[in-house]
Motif scaffolding. Structure first.
Motif, PDB file in Angstrom:
ATOM      1  N   SER A 125       0.820  -1.219   0.000  1.00 14.64           N
ATOM      2  CA  SER A 125       0.000   0.000   0.000  1.00 14.64           C
ATOM      3  C   SER A 125       0.854   1.269   0.000  1.00 14.64           C
ATOM      4  CB  SER A 125      -0.953   0.008   1.199  1.00 14.64           C
ATOM      5  OG  SER A 125      -0.262   0.349   2.379  1.00 14.64           O
ATOM      6  N   TYR A 126       2.111   1.163   0.449  1.00 12.11           N
ATOM      7  CA  TYR A 126       2.992   2.343   0.438  1.00 12.11           C
ATOM      8  C   TYR A 126       3.507   2.668  -0.956  1.00 12.11           C
ATOM      9  CZ  TYR A 126       3.511   1.547   5.489  1.00 12.11           C
ATOM     10  OH  TYR A 126       3.296   1.365   6.806  1.00 12.11           O
ATOM     11  N   LEU A 127       3.558   1.662  -1.813  1.00 17.28           N
ATOM     12  CA  LEU A 127       4.233   1.820  -3.106  1.00 17.28           C
ATOM     13  C   LEU A 127       3.837   3.089  -3.872  1.00 17.28           C
ATOM     14  CD1 LEU A 127       5.987   0.925  -5.478  1.00 17.28           C
ATOM     15  CD2 LEU A 127       4.243  -0.714  -6.105  1.00 17.28           C
ATOM     16  N   PRO A 128       2.518   3.366  -4.028  1.00 16.97           N
ATOM     17  CA  PRO A 128       2.176   4.551  -4.833  1.00 16.97           C
ATOM     18  C   PRO A 128       2.671   5.860  -4.226  1.00 16.97           C
ATOM     19  CG  PRO A 128       0.266   3.118  -4.562  1.00 16.97           C
ATOM     20  CD  PRO A 128       1.316   2.612  -3.636  1.00 16.97           C
ATOM     21  N   HIS A 129       2.884   5.872  -2.914  1.00 18.06           N
ATOM     22  CA  HIS A 129       3.393   7.088  -2.285  1.00 18.06           C
ATOM     23  C   HIS A 129       4.806   7.407  -2.775  1.00 18.06           C
ATOM     24  CE1 HIS A 129       4.342  10.001   0.890  1.00 18.06           C
ATOM     25  NE2 HIS A 129       5.502   9.385   0.987  1.00 18.06           N
ATOM     26  N   PHE A 130       5.564   6.370  -3.089  1.00 25.68           N
ATOM     27  CA  PHE A 130       6.965   6.577  -3.429  1.00 25.68           C
ATOM     28  C   PHE A 130       7.168   6.991  -4.882  1.00 25.68           C
ATOM     29  CE2 PHE A 130       7.309   4.349   0.501  1.00 25.68           C
ATOM     30  CZ  PHE A 130       8.475   4.836   1.073  1.00 25.68           C
ATOM     31  N   ILE A 131       6.265   6.570  -5.757  1.00 31.20           N
ATOM     32  CA  ILE A 131       6.444   6.980  -7.144  1.00 31.20           C
ATOM     33  C   ILE A 131       5.888   8.396  -7.315  1.00 31.20           C
ATOM     34  CG2 ILE A 131       6.397   4.616  -8.005  1.00 31.20           C
ATOM     35  CD1 ILE A 131       3.583   5.058  -8.911  1.00 31.20           C
ATOM     36  N   SER A 132       6.440   9.101  -8.289  1.00 30.45           N
ATOM     37  CA  SER A 132       6.073  10.510  -8.439  1.00 30.45           C
ATOM     38  C   SER A 132       4.693  10.654  -9.067  1.00 30.45           C
ATOM     39  CB  SER A 132       7.087  11.191  -9.349  1.00 30.45           C
ATOM     40  OG  SER A 132       6.995  10.631 -10.641  1.00 30.45           O
ATOM     41  N   TRP A 183      -5.632   6.418  -4.572  1.00 32.98           N
ATOM     42  CA  TRP A 183      -4.674   5.404  -5.015  1.00 32.98           C
ATOM     43  C   TRP A 183      -3.271   5.753  -4.540  1.00 32.98           C
ATOM     44  CZ3 TRP A 183      -0.445   5.002  -8.480  1.00 32.98           C
ATOM     45  CH2 TRP A 183      -0.126   3.705  -8.882  1.00 32.98           C
ATOM     46  N   PHE A 186      -3.498   6.587   0.061  1.00 28.75           N
ATOM     47  CA  PHE A 186      -4.179   5.958   1.203  1.00 28.75           C
ATOM     48  C   PHE A 186      -3.237   5.149   2.093  1.00 28.75           C
ATOM     49  CE2 PHE A 186      -4.539   1.374   0.640  1.00 28.75           C
ATOM     50  CZ  PHE A 186      -4.149   1.216  -0.668  1.00 28.75           C
ATOM     51  N   MET A 188       0.035   5.510   2.864  1.00 26.52           N
ATOM     52  CA  MET A 188       0.821   6.315   3.795  1.00 26.52           C
ATOM     53  C   MET A 188      -0.076   7.019   4.808  1.00 26.52           C
ATOM     54  SD  MET A 188       4.023   6.500   4.246  1.00 26.52           S
ATOM     55  CE  MET A 188       5.321   5.507   3.562  1.00 26.52           C
TER      56      MET A 188
ATOM     57  N   ILE B  22      -7.342  -4.616  -3.065  1.00 24.03           N
ATOM     58  CA  ILE B  22      -6.503  -3.422  -2.917  1.00 24.03           C
ATOM     59  C   ILE B  22      -5.129  -3.653  -3.525  1.00 24.03           C
ATOM     60  CG2 ILE B  22      -5.265  -2.044  -1.200  1.00 24.03           C
ATOM     61  CD1 ILE B  22      -7.715  -1.473   0.063  1.00 24.03           C
ATOM     62  N   ILE B  26      -3.372  -1.742  -6.872  1.00 23.64           N
ATOM     63  CA  ILE B  26      -2.074  -1.059  -6.910  1.00 23.64           C
ATOM     64  C   ILE B  26      -1.137  -1.709  -7.935  1.00 23.64           C
ATOM     65  CG2 ILE B  26       0.042  -0.616  -5.596  1.00 23.64           C
ATOM     66  CD1 ILE B  26      -1.787  -0.273  -3.145  1.00 23.64           C
ATOM     67  N   LEU B 205      13.834  11.583  -1.747  1.00 23.96           N
ATOM     68  CA  LEU B 205      12.682  11.176  -2.561  1.00 23.96           C
ATOM     69  C   LEU B 205      12.044  12.395  -3.225  1.00 23.96           C
ATOM     70  CD1 LEU B 205      10.852   8.757  -3.394  1.00 23.96           C
ATOM     71  CD2 LEU B 205       9.327   9.460  -1.543  1.00 23.96           C
ATOM     72  N   ASN B 209      11.879  12.969  -7.309  1.00 19.61           N
ATOM     73  CA  ASN B 209      10.594  13.100  -8.006  1.00 19.61           C
ATOM     74  C   ASN B 209      10.333  14.512  -8.522  1.00 19.61           C
ATOM     75  OD1 ASN B 209       9.964  10.433  -7.719  1.00 19.61           O
ATOM     76  ND2 ASN B 209       8.731  10.697  -5.883  1.00 19.61           N
ATOM     77  N   GLN B 227      12.107  12.946 -14.219  1.00 18.30           N
ATOM     78  CA  GLN B 227      10.654  13.093 -14.158  1.00 18.30           C
ATOM     79  C   GLN B 227      10.165  14.002 -15.273  1.00 18.30           C
ATOM     80  OE1 GLN B 227       9.018  11.261 -12.038  1.00 18.30           O
ATOM     81  NE2 GLN B 227      10.788  10.622 -10.853  1.00 18.30           N
ATOM     82  N   ALA B 270      10.355   4.615 -12.931  1.00 20.28           N
ATOM     83  CA  ALA B 270       9.764   4.126 -11.680  1.00 20.28           C
ATOM     84  C   ALA B 270      10.644   3.086 -11.001  1.00 20.28           C
ATOM     85  CB  ALA B 270       8.378   3.540 -11.952  1.00 20.28           C
ATOM     86  N   VAL B 273      12.966   3.552  -7.691  1.00 22.06           N
ATOM     87  CA  VAL B 273      12.201   3.790  -6.470  1.00 22.06           C
ATOM     88  C   VAL B 273      11.438   2.530  -6.052  1.00 22.06           C
ATOM     89  CG1 VAL B 273      10.292   5.107  -5.499  1.00 22.06           C
ATOM     90  CG2 VAL B 273      12.022   6.256  -6.846  1.00 22.06           C
ATOM     91  N   TYR B 277      12.172   1.040  -2.376  1.00 27.46           N
ATOM     92  CA  TYR B 277      11.240   1.437  -1.314  1.00 27.46           C
ATOM     93  C   TYR B 277      10.952   0.374  -0.249  1.00 27.46           C
ATOM     94  CZ  TYR B 277       6.694  -0.790  -1.916  1.00 27.46           C
ATOM     95  OH  TYR B 277       5.675  -1.685  -1.903  1.00 27.46           O
ATOM     96  N   ILE B 288       7.216   9.896   9.478  1.00 30.89           N
ATOM     97  CA  ILE B 288       5.881  10.481   9.454  1.00 30.89           C
ATOM     98  C   ILE B 288       5.321  10.584  10.868  1.00 30.89           C
ATOM     99  CG2 ILE B 288       3.501   9.857   8.926  1.00 30.89           C
ATOM    100  CD1 ILE B 288       4.312   9.212   6.169  1.00 30.89           C
TER     101      ILE B 288
END
Lengths: 313, 295
Positions: A125-132, A183, A186, A188, B22, B26, B205, B209, B227, B270, B273, B277, B288
């Motif tokens: 679930s963290y993956l999309p946070h890391f991509i730009s 997407w 969520f 993070m 979910i 992703i 990061l 990006n 990017q 991509a 990263v 990650y 955080i």
């Protein structure tokens, strides 16, 4: 030995300027404060051009002062009210649909029995946070493309439908925007709620079980109150970033066909200021935006304090 | 071992299915993009590629990696990420350490000076004018690095960690006659290394990006970042697609890269990263949470 005495005095927190104690500290502060002065405070005073008819080669000092003319201009501008409306509406949608999702995700994740599966889901679930956002928007654009996107291929081959120009149709644009936001964010965002969940005292649940409370009642009386504070913090922060929110997402997904529903203050400011070089007008909008923003943060903060007894400052 | 009721078991199964959906939401888009990027061009042009590749070809990757533009963008990204992050961490740590001192003359002023920047900013246009008109930093790395070098948010995070260092440790160094710089480097930094590592990763990061400053301040292709390169490759095409609808066919059609080419660029950008990650995510989670306590 002088050095040693100075430090003993410092431990006693002697007030006033003391060269041997303060100078080294100033040297540590200098680079950071200088950078903030140049790149933060100078632009902050630079909003003066909102009250000018700023002409670049004449500079800030040489340009003509015009009072509130720029403000009058954009308040009469229909485009301004359109982007204002869009900004508020998109944020409202974001709060109604986007904001609860991480909470639900965290609650459900917390109920999984297998901690290994839980960890795997969380990491993914963290993956999309890391991509730009460039990559994320690239992916969304590709799968939604009317000519070659997999969704339209499916609609055509399986359902026999005509291709849909998802990103160019007003009705689809906002839902796509909200889904893209969920997407990407969520996983993070759920981190905050999961931390709050893990800090709830396990004894509370034990006691509730002995009292005969079922799963639902435990959730209602123990779990949700445990999430109250962090939810309010994040809600205040969300409202606080209202005017800037989603710039990258919208900028990378929108096109002129959906300006009607998708153009927001930040994207409008960019086009007007950078592309059309209307510096003074845009600065006036920017200044108004900052003031509105501050009022919003301040009042939601007060509201949070009144409702939950908690506040940011 | 507590016996689970039937209701709980059903809920668990439904919950697991929800989580699998979910994961699919992703991973499937990424997998689909990847599969197109490595499939045979005939399968790609006939839109047959779904989740898994059809055939295998890496021509698109070879092409991309071979171009000067890609190599230059990669170089710029690595340079800006590295230099920007290192400088940021140094300046932030210095500020944080100074602010963690119990008292110095003007501490209150400095605190306000920093915190104000978190709530008020001049906005896009005054900054843009400053950088292009007054500092003349267009097409320089400084325009990418300097404006965002100091983040007061991270100063507060690092400062709260330094304050958590036992004061005996600091005082003993002070009584041994160590100056501020030696206390910082020999006593503080070794203790707060995990925090500094976490902050570095956040900053890195963000730098990796980064593309918007390129749009604002670079007119030369030699100043592109990865990017921005990707944005141009993927987005010009859809721009072109739209223009084709209205303007006919006379646009430079040979510039349009085939789909493989676009998807491969997404994957190439991509990939670093995505690979890194899983190993650094725990720092982000910690960071955080540390930020939410003090921020």
């Amino acid at each position: 030995m002088a050095r040693k005495n100075d430090i003993l005095i410092e431990l006693n927190e002697k007030r006033g300027f003391k060269k041997s104690r303060d100078l080294p500290i100033y040297m540590l502060l200098l680079p950071g404060m200088l950078l903030l002065f140049v790149f933060h405070y100078i632009p902050l005073f630079g909003v003066a051009i909102a009250f000018q008819n700023f002409i670049p080669f004449k500079g800030v000092l040489g340009s003509q002062w015009v009072g509130l003319k720029n403000f009058e201009y954009f308040l009469k501008d229909q485009n301004f009210w359109r982007v204002m409306k869009n900004t508020l509406e998109i944020n409202l949608l974001e709060i109604v649909f986007g904001f609860p999702f991480p909470i639900i995700f965290a609650l459900l994740l917390n109920e999984l029995w297998s901690s290994k599966f839980k960890k795997t889901v969380q990491t993914i679930s963290y993956l999309p946070h890391f991509i730009s956002w460039v990559i994320a928007a690239g992916i969304f654009r590709s799968i939604l493309s009317p000519s070659s996107g997999i969704i339209n291929v499916f609609l055509k081959n399986v359902l026999g439908m005509q291709p849909i120009h998802f990103l160019s149709i007003a009705g689809y644009f906002r839902p796509i925007l909200i889904i893209a936001g969920i997407w990407k964010g969520f996983g993070m965002n759920a981190v905050y709620y999961l931390a709050a969940l893990s800090s709830i005292d396990a004894q509370l649940y034990e006691a509730a079980k002995i009292d005969g409370a079922g799963k639902w009642r435990q959730t209602w009386h123990i779990t949700l109150p445990g999430l109250k504070n962090i939810t309010i913090v994040l809600l205040v922060l969300q409202v606080g970033s209202l005017v800037t929110i989603g710039f990258e997402r919208i900028f990378l997904l929108y096109n002129p066909l959906v300006y009607e529903v998708g153009d927001v203050i930040s994207t409008y400011t960019y086009r007007l200021g950078i592309e059309q070089v209307r510096f003074s007008l845009t600065s006036a909008i920017g200044l108004t935006q900052s003031v509105v923003n501050f009022i919003l943060v301040y009042s939601t903060n007060r509201l949070a304090k009144a409702v939950a007894g908690w506040s940011l400052w | 071992m507590i016996r689970k009721s039937t209701g709980e078991k059903i809920f668990q199964v439904v919950n697991i299915m929800f989580m699998l959906m979910i994961i699919a939401a992703i991973l499937f888009p990424l997998l689909h993009i990847f599969s197109i990027s490595v499939s045979e061009s005939s399968a790609v042009t006939t839109l047959k590629v779904g989740l898994l590749p059809i055939g295998f070809n890496l021509v698109a990757y070879k092409k991309i990696i071979g171009t000067n533009l890609f190599q230059r963008s990669l170089f710029n990204t690595v340079l800006v990420t590295f230099v920007g992050t290192v400088l940021s961490v140094i300046v932030i740590t210095m500020l944080a350490y100074a602010l963690s001192r119990r008292y110095f003359f003007g501490k209150k002023f400095v605190t306000y000076y920093l915190v104000i920047t978190m709530y008020f900013s001049g906005g896009l246009i005054p900054t843009y004018i400053l950088i292009t008109n007054y500092l003349n930093l267009e097409n320089t790395y400084l325009a990418y690095i300097l404006p965002s070098l100091v983040s007061v948010f991270y100063v507060i995070v690092v400062k709260s960690q330094i304050e958590a260092v036992p004061s005996d440790l600091v005082d003993s160094g002070a009584i041994d006659g160590a100056g501020e710089f030696r206390i910082l480097f020999n006593i503080i930094i070794p203790v707060i290394t995990p925090t500094i590592a976490a902050v570095s990763m956040f900053l890195a990061l963000g730098r990796w990006n980064m593309w918007f400053p390129v749009l604002l301040y670079a007119s030369k292709k030699t100043m592109w970042t990865l990017q921005y390169y990707l944005r141009s490759i993927v987005f010009e095409k859809s721009l072109i697609e739209q223009t084709v609808l209205t303007a006919g066919e006379n646009i430079e059609a040979d510039i349009i890269p085939p789909q493989n080419y676009q998807m491969a660029s997404i994957i190439v950008v991509a990939l670093p990263v995505v690979c890194i990650y899983p190993f650094i995510q725990k720092y982000f989670v910690k960071g955080i949470l540390a930020g939410s306590v003090k921020g």
